[in-house]
Scaffold this motif. Structure first.
Motif, mmCIF file in Angstrom:
data_model
loop_
_atom_site.group_PDB
_atom_site.id
_atom_site.type_symbol
_atom_site.label_atom_id
_atom_site.label_comp_id
_atom_site.label_asym_id
_atom_site.label_seq_id
_atom_site.Cartn_x
_atom_site.Cartn_y
_atom_site.Cartn_z
ATOM 1 N N VAL A 121 -13.482 -8.587 2.994
ATOM 2 C CA VAL A 121 -12.328 -8.818 2.113
ATOM 3 C C VAL A 121 -12.774 -9.558 0.855
ATOM 4 C CG1 VAL A 121 -10.137 -10.057 1.870
ATOM 5 C CG2 VAL A 121 -10.611 -8.794 3.962
ATOM 6 N N TYR B 251 -2.172 -10.843 7.647
ATOM 7 C CA TYR B 251 -3.521 -11.184 7.205
ATOM 8 C C TYR B 251 -4.504 -10.305 7.961
ATOM 9 C CZ TYR B 251 -1.245 -15.335 5.302
ATOM 10 O OH TYR B 251 -0.432 -16.168 4.611
ATOM 11 N N VAL B 252 -5.618 -9.964 7.340
ATOM 12 C CA VAL B 252 -6.585 -9.081 7.979
ATOM 13 C C VAL B 252 -7.299 -9.811 9.111
ATOM 14 C CG1 VAL B 252 -6.964 -7.737 5.888
ATOM 15 C CG2 VAL B 252 -8.447 -9.686 6.368
ATOM 16 N N ASN B 253 -7.904 -9.039 9.990
ATOM 17 C CA ASN B 253 -8.680 -9.582 11.097
ATOM 18 C C ASN B 253 -9.750 -10.535 10.556
ATOM 19 O OD1 ASN B 253 -10.749 -9.829 13.168
ATOM 20 N ND2 ASN B 253 -9.718 -8.133 14.212
ATOM 21 N N CYS C 172 2.897 -6.282 7.183
ATOM 22 C CA CYS C 172 1.705 -6.566 6.369
ATOM 23 C C CYS C 172 1.200 -7.962 6.722
ATOM 24 C CB CYS C 172 2.066 -6.470 4.885
ATOM 25 S SG CYS C 172 0.651 -6.535 3.775
ATOM 26 N N THR D 106 -0.731 -11.591 1.432
ATOM 27 C CA THR D 106 -1.231 -10.477 2.245
ATOM 28 C C THR D 106 -1.396 -9.207 1.413
ATOM 29 O OG1 THR D 106 1.057 -10.112 2.987
ATOM 30 C CG2 THR D 106 -0.404 -11.333 4.469
ATOM 31 N N LEU E 42 -13.117 -9.402 9.489
ATOM 32 C CA LEU E 42 -13.272 -8.621 8.257
ATOM 33 C C LEU E 42 -13.241 -9.491 6.999
ATOM 34 C CD1 LEU E 42 -10.892 -5.606 9.060
ATOM 35 C CD2 LEU E 42 -13.391 -5.624 9.158
ATOM 36 N N GLY F 288 -9.008 -3.459 5.375
ATOM 37 C CA GLY F 288 -8.095 -3.726 6.484
ATOM 38 C C GLY F 288 -6.656 -3.340 6.218
ATOM 39 N N LYS F 289 -6.401 -2.634 5.105
ATOM 40 C CA LYS F 289 -5.033 -2.267 4.743
ATOM 41 C C LYS F 289 -4.815 -0.749 4.776
ATOM 42 C CE LYS F 289 -3.965 -6.578 3.796
ATOM 43 N NZ LYS F 289 -3.034 -7.355 4.633
#
Length: 376
Positions: A182, A173-175, A171, A46, A178, A20-21
């Motif tokens: 992660v 937190y990811v969805n 930057c 993050t 996901l 996710g990055k």
């Protein structure tokens, strides 16, 4: 494997490690090629530090410097202490071994904690890549500086520090969807053999940086000039100096795609030159409208990556903008900000696939435009 393939391999390795990055990692790659500094904005946890650290580890034989700044950080902690042996001989010199002036990759966390004792030296290092202390004056071999912070500066004296970072990336937190990926990637990263990672040497990156300067920007230069004027009119402050530097980012987008000429979609990098969070939406709205019309082959993946809009989130935004407009007592500048945001929401609404959701949202947007016209 040629040098650009080596860099791409390193970036793909990072993307595999940090789910996710991709956006952040691609922008760090662009900044590295353009030899421009990058700034990461986001809350703790993050992966800001971890991404930069792994990128630094993949630059073999390079000297890396990482430091968490506090309000009490002294010049010695960043640039090195005075050399006692030479001081006894009457010469004022700094022992820079293992410190910022000798590093190829530099990461400064909580950059806006920089105090007046280090600010001037830091600004010069970021802008000119020169270390100056007393009579000392030497070139810094830095390939790139990366700064990070949880918040943007409130003190105007620190705005000059943010200005030294051409690329600015949010930057988050990811969805949540996901999260499982992660967790699995995190475990996989802990078990990886460090000797198996792809590497690239500083001299390879320096050669790529020089080659990037040869990319032909003439095919998009008129669009770029028009875009700069447009963004200035919407309140995004782009100095002539920054406009010149942004060309390096456009060239890097083309070069990493193995092109010798820039195309319209390479303008995607301008979405990341914001000064505050409000400008993120304005820039995305203006630039996505331009680049989505580009049908040229071999565009940078991030150029064509428009997140599928959530109709409910867009409706919340329209309702919020309506409330702000109806509150009254808005300055001319505040009215323009609301209009710019509404244009962005309108652009996003056109990407909604479900026709009834799209039509309902566009009707509400048109209603707000009518209210604005009645106010004039």
């Amino acid at each position: 494997m040629n040098k650009i393939e080596k860099l791409t391999s390193v970036l793909n390795y990072l993307k595999d490690a940090f789910v996710g990055k991709d956006e952040i990692i691609d922008l760090l790659g662009i900044s590295l090629l353009a030899q421009e500094n990058a700034f990461l904005l986001g809350p703790p946890g993050t992966a800001k530090s971890a991404i930069v650290r792994l990128l630094s580890d993949c630059i073999e034989d390079g000297k890396n410097f990482e430091y968490l700044l506090t309000r009490f950080t002294e010049p010695n902690e960043i640039f090195g202490p005075f050399d006692i042996r030479r001081l006894k001989e009457g010469e004022l010199a700094t022992n820079t071994e293992g410190m910022l002036p000798e590093a190829s990759m530099i990461f400064l966390d909580e950059i806006f904690n920089a105090n007046s004792a280090i600010l001037n030296s830091l600004l010069l290092a970021l802008n000119e890549k020169i270390f100056r202390r007393g009579k000392e004056n030497r070139k810094i071999p830095a390939l790139m500086f990366v700064g990070a912070s949880n918040v943007l500066p409130e003190d105007e004296t620190l705005n000059a520090l943010l200005d030294r970072f051409l690329i600015r990336v949010k930057c988050d937190y990811v969805n949540p969807d996901l999260l499982e990926e992660v967790l699995m990637a995190g475990r996989k990263l802990e078990r990886r053999d460090p000797t198996e990672k792809p590497v690239i040497h500083p001299i390879d990156i320096q050669e790529l940086q020089q080659l990037t300067r040869n990319v032909d920007l003439s095919p998009i230069i008129k669009q770029f000039v028009d875009l700069i004027h447009n963004l200035r009119n919407t309140g995004v402050n782009i100095s002539d100096r920054r406009a010149v530097k942004i060309q390096n980012l456009i060239a890097a987008s083309a070069f990493i795609c193995n092109r010798t000429e820039a195309i319209t979609s390479d303008l995607w990098v301008l979405k990341y030159i914001w000064d505050n969070e409000e400008q993120m939406e304005i820039l995305a709205g203006v630039i996505d409208t331009i680049i989505e019309k580009d049908e040229a082959a071999n565009a940078h993946p991030q150029a064509m990556f428009n997140k599928v809009p959530n109709p409910e989130e867009l409706m919340k935004e329209v309702n919020l903008l309506t409330e702000k407009w109806e509150s009254g007592d808005l300055s001319f500048e505040e009215q323009n900000v609301i209009k710019d945001k509404l244009r962005y929401v309108q652009t996003r609404a056109n990407w909604i696939k479900k026709q009834e959701h799209k039509q309902h949202l566009l009707t509400e947007i048109e209603s707000l435009w009518q209210k604005m016209l009645q106010t004039i």
